[in-house]
Motif scaffolding. Sequence first.
Motif, PDB file in Angstrom:
ATOM      1  N   UNK A 261      -9.225   1.085  11.669  1.00 24.84           N
ATOM      2  CA  UNK A 261      -8.201   0.514  11.445  1.00 24.84           C
ATOM      3  C   UNK A 261      -7.468   0.860  10.143  1.00 24.84           C
ATOM      4  N   UNK A 262      -8.361   1.209   9.193  1.00 25.09           N
ATOM      5  CA  UNK A 262      -7.884   1.736   7.984  1.00 25.09           C
ATOM      6  C   UNK A 262      -7.085   3.029   8.143  1.00 25.09           C
ATOM      7  N   UNK A 263      -7.867   3.997   8.763  1.00 25.13           N
ATOM      8  CA  UNK A 263      -7.446   5.396   9.235  1.00 25.13           C
ATOM      9  C   UNK A 263      -6.109   5.320   9.762  1.00 25.13           C
ATOM     10  N   UNK A 264      -6.005   4.602  10.868  1.00 26.13           N
ATOM     11  CA  UNK A 264      -4.712   4.641  11.742  1.00 26.13           C
ATOM     12  C   UNK A 264      -3.637   3.821  11.025  1.00 26.13           C
ATOM     13  N   UNK A 265      -3.995   2.974   9.940  1.00 28.95           N
ATOM     14  CA  UNK A 265      -2.768   2.323   9.267  1.00 28.95           C
ATOM     15  C   UNK A 265      -2.324   3.361   8.321  1.00 28.95           C
ATOM     16  N   UNK A 266      -2.851   4.290   7.722  1.00 25.88           N
ATOM     17  CA  UNK A 266      -2.513   5.180   6.885  1.00 25.88           C
ATOM     18  C   UNK A 266      -2.245   6.576   7.393  1.00 25.88           C
ATOM     19  N   UNK A 267      -2.449   6.691   8.914  1.00 25.57           N
ATOM     20  CA  UNK A 267      -2.301   8.168   9.575  1.00 25.57           C
ATOM     21  C   UNK A 267      -0.774   8.377   9.608  1.00 25.57           C
ATOM     22  N   UNK A 268      -0.811   9.722   9.378  1.00 27.81           N
ATOM     23  CA  UNK A 268       0.705  10.348   9.934  1.00 27.81           C
ATOM     24  C   UNK A 268       0.165  11.647  10.871  1.00 27.81           C
ATOM     25  N   UNK A 269       1.021  11.691  11.822  1.00 28.50           N
ATOM     26  CA  UNK A 269       0.915  12.611  12.796  1.00 28.50           C
ATOM     27  C   UNK A 269       1.639  13.842  12.494  1.00 28.50           C
TER      28      UNK A 269
ATOM     29  N   UNK B 217       0.749  -1.185   0.020  1.00 28.60           N
ATOM     30  CA  UNK B 217      -0.132   0.080  -0.027  1.00 28.60           C
ATOM     31  C   UNK B 217       0.861   1.405  -0.004  1.00 28.60           C
ATOM     32  N   UNK B 218       2.006   1.169  -0.910  1.00 31.17           N
ATOM     33  CA  UNK B 218       2.882   2.267  -0.865  1.00 31.17           C
ATOM     34  C   UNK B 218       2.257   3.483  -1.257  1.00 31.17           C
ATOM     35  N   UNK B 219       1.461   3.194  -2.304  1.00 28.24           N
ATOM     36  CA  UNK B 219       0.610   4.472  -2.966  1.00 28.24           C
ATOM     37  C   UNK B 219      -0.765   4.885  -2.629  1.00 28.24           C
ATOM     38  N   UNK B 220      -0.853   4.412  -1.213  1.00 28.56           N
ATOM     39  CA  UNK B 220      -2.255   4.791  -0.442  1.00 28.56           C
ATOM     40  C   UNK B 220      -2.113   6.156   0.146  1.00 28.56           C
ATOM     41  N   UNK B 221      -2.969   6.770  -0.097  1.00 27.22           N
ATOM     42  CA  UNK B 221      -3.027   8.353   0.411  1.00 27.22           C
ATOM     43  C   UNK B 221      -2.870   8.316   1.999  1.00 27.22           C
ATOM     44  N   UNK B 222      -1.943   8.930   2.536  1.00 30.33           N
ATOM     45  CA  UNK B 222      -1.594   9.285   3.839  1.00 30.33           C
ATOM     46  C   UNK B 222      -2.723  10.154   4.413  1.00 30.33           C
ATOM     47  N   UNK B 223      -3.213   9.946   5.547  1.00 30.95           N
ATOM     48  CA  UNK B 223      -4.075  10.694   6.241  1.00 30.95           C
ATOM     49  C   UNK B 223      -3.496  11.383   7.383  1.00 30.95           C
ATOM     50  N   UNK B 224      -3.509  12.744   7.511  1.00 32.03           N
ATOM     51  CA  UNK B 224      -3.002  13.503   8.360  1.00 32.03           C
ATOM     52  C   UNK B 224      -3.899  13.742   9.550  1.00 32.03           C
ATOM     53  N   UNK B 225      -3.169  13.445  10.644  1.00 30.39           N
ATOM     54  CA  UNK B 225      -3.876  13.466  11.944  1.00 30.39           C
ATOM     55  C   UNK B 225      -3.188  14.468  13.044  1.00 30.39           C
ATOM     56  N   UNK B 226      -3.952  15.269  13.825  1.00 30.57           N
ATOM     57  CA  UNK B 226      -3.235  15.757  15.137  1.00 30.57           C
ATOM     58  C   UNK B 226      -2.902  14.529  15.882  1.00 30.57           C
ATOM     59  N   UNK B 227      -2.243  14.751  16.914  1.00 34.27           N
ATOM     60  CA  UNK B 227      -1.906  13.797  18.128  1.00 34.27           C
ATOM     61  C   UNK B 227      -3.184  13.541  18.747  1.00 34.27           C
ATOM     62  N   UNK B 228      -4.092  14.645  19.049  1.00 36.56           N
ATOM     63  CA  UNK B 228      -5.256  14.390  19.784  1.00 36.56           C
ATOM     64  C   UNK B 228      -6.398  13.715  18.867  1.00 36.56           C
TER      65      UNK B 228
END
Length: 159
Positions: free
Chosen positions: A69-77, A1-12
Amino acid sequence: MDNAKKIELTAEGRQKLVDELAYREGEKHDEIVERIKEARGFGDLSENSEYDAAKEEEARNAARVNEIRQILSQAVIVEAGTGRDLTVSIGTTVELKDEKGKASTFTIVGTTETNSLEHKISNESPVGKALVGHKKGDTVEVVAPSGKTRTYTIASIKR
């Protein structure tokens, strides 16, 4: 899943998702299992609305668990800078003034954290996109989906 879009999240925002996942996999799951057991005791499952409702809730819960789980797997803090170099980014609160001097305050968050009632806007929204990377005092033009253009001045940025 290298080409999957990263989801940006705050730490909160990430922590809220982690907490929700724990609740849904633990306490919520146990409640649903108990409701299914109870409903089975009512007899014929083909005409048992309590059983059907419990199974539907089980499916909705499982779908949300998979979504989290999907969101967390692609999440970038994403952490904002500090001090003089502070620019608008995810996790910052920005005060804007429009052409008439009217002030508005928004917190820039990732797409999964948006909440208009709490004045949290996505970094991918028209306003969010226009603001990201700018500093205090910058003037920013925002083109709304309707095509209307508004001009804002960044009055302050806080972490």
